[in-house]
Motif scaffolding. Structure first.
Motif, PDB file in Angstrom:
ATOM      1  N   ARG A 301       0.832  -1.208   0.000  1.00 60.22           N
ATOM      2  CA  ARG A 301       0.000   0.000   0.000  1.00 60.22           C
ATOM      3  C   ARG A 301       0.865   1.256   0.000  1.00 60.22           C
ATOM      4  NH1 ARG A 301      -5.406  -0.604   2.081  1.00 60.22           N
ATOM      5  NH2 ARG A 301      -5.206   1.495   2.892  1.00 60.22           N
ATOM      6  N   ILE A 306      -0.938   4.553  -1.431  1.00 60.95           N
ATOM      7  CA  ILE A 306      -2.206   4.577  -0.696  1.00 60.95           C
ATOM      8  C   ILE A 306      -1.980   5.089   0.725  1.00 60.95           C
ATOM      9  CG2 ILE A 306      -4.052   3.138   0.223  1.00 60.95           C
ATOM     10  CD1 ILE A 306      -3.380   1.341  -2.346  1.00 60.95           C
ATOM     11  N   PHE A 336      -1.535  -2.948  -9.184  1.00 57.96           N
ATOM     12  CA  PHE A 336      -1.710  -3.459  -7.827  1.00 57.96           C
ATOM     13  C   PHE A 336      -3.041  -4.195  -7.712  1.00 57.96           C
ATOM     14  CE2 PHE A 336      -2.394  -2.126  -3.116  1.00 57.96           C
ATOM     15  CZ  PHE A 336      -1.958  -3.369  -2.691  1.00 57.96           C
ATOM     16  N   PRO A 338      -5.208  -5.669  -5.152  1.00 51.46           N
ATOM     17  CA  PRO A 338      -5.253  -5.628  -3.685  1.00 51.46           C
ATOM     18  C   PRO A 338      -5.864  -6.883  -3.090  1.00 51.46           C
ATOM     19  CG  PRO A 338      -6.953  -4.211  -4.585  1.00 51.46           C
ATOM     20  CD  PRO A 338      -6.221  -4.813  -5.754  1.00 51.46           C
ATOM     21  N   LYS A 342     -13.587  -7.338  -3.346  1.00 49.06           N
ATOM     22  CA  LYS A 342     -14.860  -6.625  -3.438  1.00 49.06           C
ATOM     23  C   LYS A 342     -14.780  -5.201  -2.914  1.00 49.06           C
ATOM     24  CE  LYS A 342     -17.773 -10.648  -3.479  1.00 49.06           C
ATOM     25  NZ  LYS A 342     -18.601 -11.559  -2.707  1.00 49.06           N
ATOM     26  N   GLU A 343     -13.951  -4.986  -1.910  1.00 49.80           N
ATOM     27  CA  GLU A 343     -13.898  -3.650  -1.320  1.00 49.80           C
ATOM     28  C   GLU A 343     -12.923  -2.741  -2.047  1.00 49.80           C
ATOM     29  OE1 GLU A 343     -15.724  -2.393   1.179  1.00 49.80           O
ATOM     30  OE2 GLU A 343     -16.854  -4.263   1.216  1.00 49.80           O
ATOM     31  N   GLN A 344     -11.814  -3.330  -2.520  1.00 57.56           N
ATOM     32  CA  GLN A 344     -10.735  -2.476  -3.007  1.00 57.56           C
ATOM     33  C   GLN A 344     -10.513  -2.555  -4.510  1.00 57.56           C
ATOM     34  OE1 GLN A 344      -7.754  -4.215  -0.520  1.00 57.56           O
ATOM     35  NE2 GLN A 344      -8.067  -2.733   1.105  1.00 57.56           N
ATOM     36  N   ALA A 345     -11.011  -3.604  -5.140  1.00 55.96           N
ATOM     37  CA  ALA A 345     -10.618  -3.803  -6.530  1.00 55.96           C
ATOM     38  C   ALA A 345     -11.757  -3.621  -7.521  1.00 55.96           C
ATOM     39  CB  ALA A 345     -10.019  -5.197  -6.700  1.00 55.96           C
ATOM     40  N   LEU A 346     -12.962  -3.977  -7.153  1.00 50.18           N
ATOM     41  CA  LEU A 346     -14.040  -4.003  -8.145  1.00 50.18           C
ATOM     42  C   LEU A 346     -15.107  -2.960  -7.854  1.00 50.18           C
ATOM     43  CD1 LEU A 346     -14.564  -7.854  -8.421  1.00 50.18           C
ATOM     44  CD2 LEU A 346     -13.624  -6.360 -10.184  1.00 50.18           C
ATOM     45  N   ILE A 347     -15.683  -2.442  -8.925  1.00 45.57           N
ATOM     46  CA  ILE A 347     -16.912  -1.668  -8.798  1.00 45.57           C
ATOM     47  C   ILE A 347     -18.008  -2.682  -9.117  1.00 45.57           C
ATOM     48  CG2 ILE A 347     -18.105   0.442  -9.475  1.00 45.57           C
ATOM     49  CD1 ILE A 347     -15.305   1.187  -8.840  1.00 45.57           C
ATOM     50  N   ASP A 349     -21.163  -2.914  -9.156  1.00 49.47           N
ATOM     51  CA  ASP A 349     -22.326  -2.576  -9.976  1.00 49.47           C
ATOM     52  C   ASP A 349     -21.966  -2.282 -11.426  1.00 49.47           C
ATOM     53  OD1 ASP A 349     -24.748  -2.849  -8.805  1.00 49.47           O
ATOM     54  OD2 ASP A 349     -24.674  -0.940  -7.737  1.00 49.47           O
ATOM     55  N   MET A 350     -20.680  -2.183 -11.717  1.00 49.91           N
ATOM     56  CA  MET A 350     -20.283  -1.881 -13.094  1.00 49.91           C
ATOM     57  C   MET A 350     -20.117  -3.168 -13.889  1.00 49.91           C
ATOM     58  SD  MET A 350     -17.584   1.170 -13.476  1.00 49.91           S
ATOM     59  CE  MET A 350     -18.083   2.878 -13.421  1.00 49.91           C
TER      60      MET A 350
END
Lengths: 497, 326
Positions: A301, A306, A336, A338, A342-347, A349-350
């Motif tokens: 990080r 980050i 990177f 991470p 689900k929390e840090q890498a993906l949107i 709903d997209m």
């Protein structure tokens, strides 16, 4: 445990469909009192659906469930709890703002004569339960202050307070250190001795042989095999899971090493990291081993911009790199993946397409404007290259399985053609098949000259994939190993002391 | 593709369209009801009036919709319109500014208020509720100071055409204010759907942390979004002042909420990351149609307020139910 005893739980012909998928197809399963049953299967094989039927979250379409010989229906979580079934989810359900005792008795607090909660009795009973799971903590402690392992123990204590006869644990060890896993296993053995049945969902083969009496393998919604752990081998289980023999899990090819791509010198952050230095060459895979909390993710990080750095220099291809925010890291060609998908890498709903192009928008744009044709081509390329199983590019990523989601994350960074790719637990919680594909991908990238940093809590993965291994302990680099000849024991020795 | 597959595809697209644009269906239903109930409702003049009344609100809706897309909201927009109205009128009437310069100044002030909101929210990390509520009060107070709490009437003729003029004659022409509104909607819809900036706003609304991990300058984008919303308040004020021919404390009153209701009615998710800003335009049209029709049917204005609340909760309830079924 013997087969002559009546099964505690028996499922007969259980089926469940979701729109477009048959998640479970006439599954039979018996669980006997006092046994540990390992439930394994690739992601999407139906493990969570089966579990959610038992916990009353989903209702089965057809089939029967018997508890101690009696037919039961489990229409909601409460009736499942009353029937003596407890589930400990991978994402723990503890309420972090409440104390341990309050968590255990939430919704069924002991009531005193005056109609208020009898706090003393609550803490007394909680104390007894904590003693049973050997958790030497004050029952008034806020749950938010506990480690993941401790929270799990609280959940186990809670299950005991229900007099649970069947406890289902969903990948309980995935975020535990080895020592914590041992403690958990001790408790599992004690529960077992009391006649409690445990269903243990896991991806880790070693654990099956350490703890399980029997193994049940789900494949594509069907029960592929059930076997006794002592009569079976890792290869048997894996081949039952995938329905075919699979070769070496770790596909590491030797790639020619180039110049030093990334070098970190004397990196420190406030309270966490102390004087961390390492380098990685083009074409090299550098593994980071260490216990959970050793500071490996924190190093990544800080390098990626980050978390703020207190001191230390980052050199990219020998030149000092001024990385203050993630955008800077991107411009220096660092990618990177991470640890938290689900929390840090993906949107979530997209769509698959938009997630894949997110870090590489410059590459699919003309000036300010996104060229939609180029964007689609890019996504198409990676969907087929990484064999992402998705009905279309327009599918929202939240509808994909874990392994396919992870492939989308990796595609997102590959799309930016990085010189340096940092992967933090890239195969956590994904099935064996996808895992192997991701390992192959890492090898391919290294061969194309990408410098790869791999953080993993699975020692066989680190050893199998890395050219060199850095071991961290409490925010410091303890030492490093050459890949060849190093054993898990040697690394663990360094990581714990 | 087989015929069946074509039909299925068509059905899927139709169902997606009706889901995303249920508001359009609602607008048609409303129009049918009012047309039956009132002879005057479906006349060119009345519909044109409704659109002219919608223009200033709809322009504010663009900014609110962009902010809502990032997962936040702005409570200062209405009073921003109010203070920029006051600035514009004051500069023209009492400071002797050229009207066009005054207009630019008003838009600049609007953008400045938006920028202040944005910087405090994105960089200082103060919650949007607090910051924008604070600026609501600041802007209202400033408007009172500037106007001394009395309306500033009678704008110069050379700018009146913005709010009152028509292209193609007064009888059947198209209002210039409505053309401005449509142009802005097209422009910002394009920004949202086709540019890196717009895509980044959707990503931020979907998952701020993941957006930052993907290298997006999250703070900068959020600050700019508030600035754009503020700038559009200035534009809205220009349209409003020239239409009403006056800058009063009632200018822009409650626009922030009406804009949020328009977003909700249009089907934009308040959670962020989903929805298209054009849906907010339909929401605003629905809202204005609704009040126009009610007034025409002599419904008590106090009752209208009650109905407004009912319609908003109803729209969200409908959406929640529909999502659950899926």
């Amino acid at each position: 445990m013997s087969e002559q005893t009546r099964p505690l739980l028996e499922m007969r012909g259980v089926s469940k469909s979701f729109p477009g998928v048959k998640a479970l197809d006439r599954v039979d399963l018996q669980v006997y009192p006092g046994e540990v049953l390992a439930l394994v299967g690739e992601n999407g094989a139906g493990k969570s659906t089966l579990m959610k039927i038992l916990s009353g979250v989903h209702r089965m379409d057809e089939g029967e469930i018997y508890l101690e010989g009696k037919a039961v229906s489990l229409p909601d979580p409460l009736s499942s709890q009353k029937a003596g079934i407890s589930i400990i989810y991978q994402e723990l359900n503890t309420l972090n703002n409440l104390s341990i005792a309050e968590n255990i008795f939430i919704g069924r607090e002991p009531i005193a004569k005056n109609g208020l909660v009898d706090r003393q009795r609550q803490h007394r009973e909680a104390r007894a339960l904590l003693d049973e799971v050997k958790l030497p903590l004050d029952t008034q402690t806020l749950t938010g202050k506990l480690s993941t392992a401790q929270k799990q123990m609280v959940e186990v204590a809670k299950a005991l307070s229900f007099n649970a006869k069947l406890i289902i644990m969903d990948e309980p060890t995935s975020s535990l250190t080895n020592a914590e896993t041992r403690t958990l296993f001790d408790i599992v053995r004690r529960l077992k001795a009391r006649g409690v049945a445990i269903v243990f969902i896991t991806h880790r083969m070693v654990e099956i042989f350490q703890i399980a009496d029997r193994v049940a393998v789900l494949r594509d919604g069907q029960m592929a095999a059930t076997m006794h752990a002592r009569d079976t081998t890792e290869a048997d289980i894996i081949s039952a899971m995938v329905g075919r023999e699979i070769g070496d899990l770790y596909v590491k090819e030797v790639a020619p090493l180039g110049e030093v791509a990334l070098e970190v010198q004397g990196l420190s952050t406030k309270n966490r990291l102390h004087d961390v230095s390492f380098y990685v060459r083009s074409g090299e895979i550098l593994g980071f081993a260490g216990l959970v909390g050793a500071g490996r993710s924190e190093v990544m990080r800080a390098v990626f911009g980050i978390d703020p750095r207190q001191s230390g220099t980052i050199l990219v291809r020998g030149k000092k790199a001024a990385i203050r925010k993630t955008g800077d890291a991107l411009r220096y060609g660092i990618g990177f993946v991470p640890e938290d998908r689900k929390e840090q890498a993906l949107i979530l709903d997209m769509t698959v397409k938009k997630n894949m192009s997110l870090a590489a928008l410059d590459r699919v744009s003309r000036g300010w404007f996104i060229d939609r044709l180029r964007e689609s081509r890019l996504a198409e390329k990676f969907v087929s290259l990484l064999r992402v199983r998705t009905p279309s590019l327009e599918q929202r990523v939240k509808n994909l399985s874990g392994g396919n989601q992870q492939k989308v994350v990796i595609a997102k960074w590959m799309a930016n053609e990085p010189l340096i790719l940092i992967l933090d637990e890239p195969t956590r919680g994904i099935d064996v098949g996808a895992k192997k594909e991701i390992h192959k991908l890492m090898s391919d990238l290294a061969r194309q000259g990408v410098a790869i940093v791999l953080v993993s809590s699975e020692l066989p993965e680190v050893i199998g994939m890395s050219d060199r291994i850095v071991v961290m302990h409490e925010g410091r680099v303890k030492g490093s190993f050459d890949r060849r000849g190093v054993t898990q024991e040697e690394i663990m020795q360094m990581a714990v002391s | 593709m087989s015929q069946l597959a074509v039909r299925r595809d068509l059905k899927r697209r139709l169902s997606k369209f009706t889901r995303d644009y249920a508001i359009v269906v609602a607008i048609f239903l409303l129009m049918i009801i009012f047309t039956i109930a009132s002879d005057y409702f479906l006349t060119y003049r009345n519909i044109r009036n409704i659109f002219m009344q919608t223009a200033s609100l709809a322009i504010v809706c663009i900014g609110q919709a962009m902010i809502v897309t990032t997962g936040e909201f702005d409570l200062s927009l209405g009073q921003n319109v109010c203070v920029t109205s006051a600035v514009m009128a004051y500069l023209i009437k009492f400071a002797g500014f050229n009207p066009w310069i005054a207009i630019l100044c008003a838009i600049g002030v609007g953008a400045l208020v938006g920028l202040s909101n944005g910087v405090l929210i994105a960089y200082a990390g103060i919650p949007c509720f607090i910051v924008t509520l604070g600026f609501q009060m600041i802007a209202r107070g400033a408007a009172k100071i500037i106007t001394n709490a009395s309306p500033i009437p009678a704008m110069p003729d050379e700018i009146k055409f913005i709010g009152r003029g028509f292209i193609g004659g007064n009888e059947y022409g198209v209002p210039i204010s409505v053309l401005i509104m449509l142009a802005l909607f097209l422009f910002f819809a394009f920004i949202m759907q086709r540019t890196k900036f717009g895509r980044s706003l959707y990503a931020i609304g979907g998952n701020k942390e993941a957006a930052y991990f993907a290298g997006i300058n999250v703070k900068g984008h959020r600050a700019i979004t508030y600035t754009i919303a503020g700038l559009l308040c200035g534009v809205s004020a220009v349209v409003l002042v020239t239409r009403l021919d006056s800058a009063a404390l009632t200018n822009g009153n409650l626009y922030e909420f009406d804009a949020m209701i328009s977003c909700i009615l249009g089907g934009i998710s308040l959670a962020g990351g989903r929805g298209k800003i054009i849906q907010a335009l339909f929401g605003a049209i629905f809202l204005m149609l609704f009040f126009n029709g009610m007034t025409m049917l002599n419904v008590n204005p106090f009752v209208q307020d009650v109905l407004k609340g009912v319609v908003m909760i109803g729209a969200v309830a409908l959406d929640v139910v529909r999502n659950r079924r899926r």
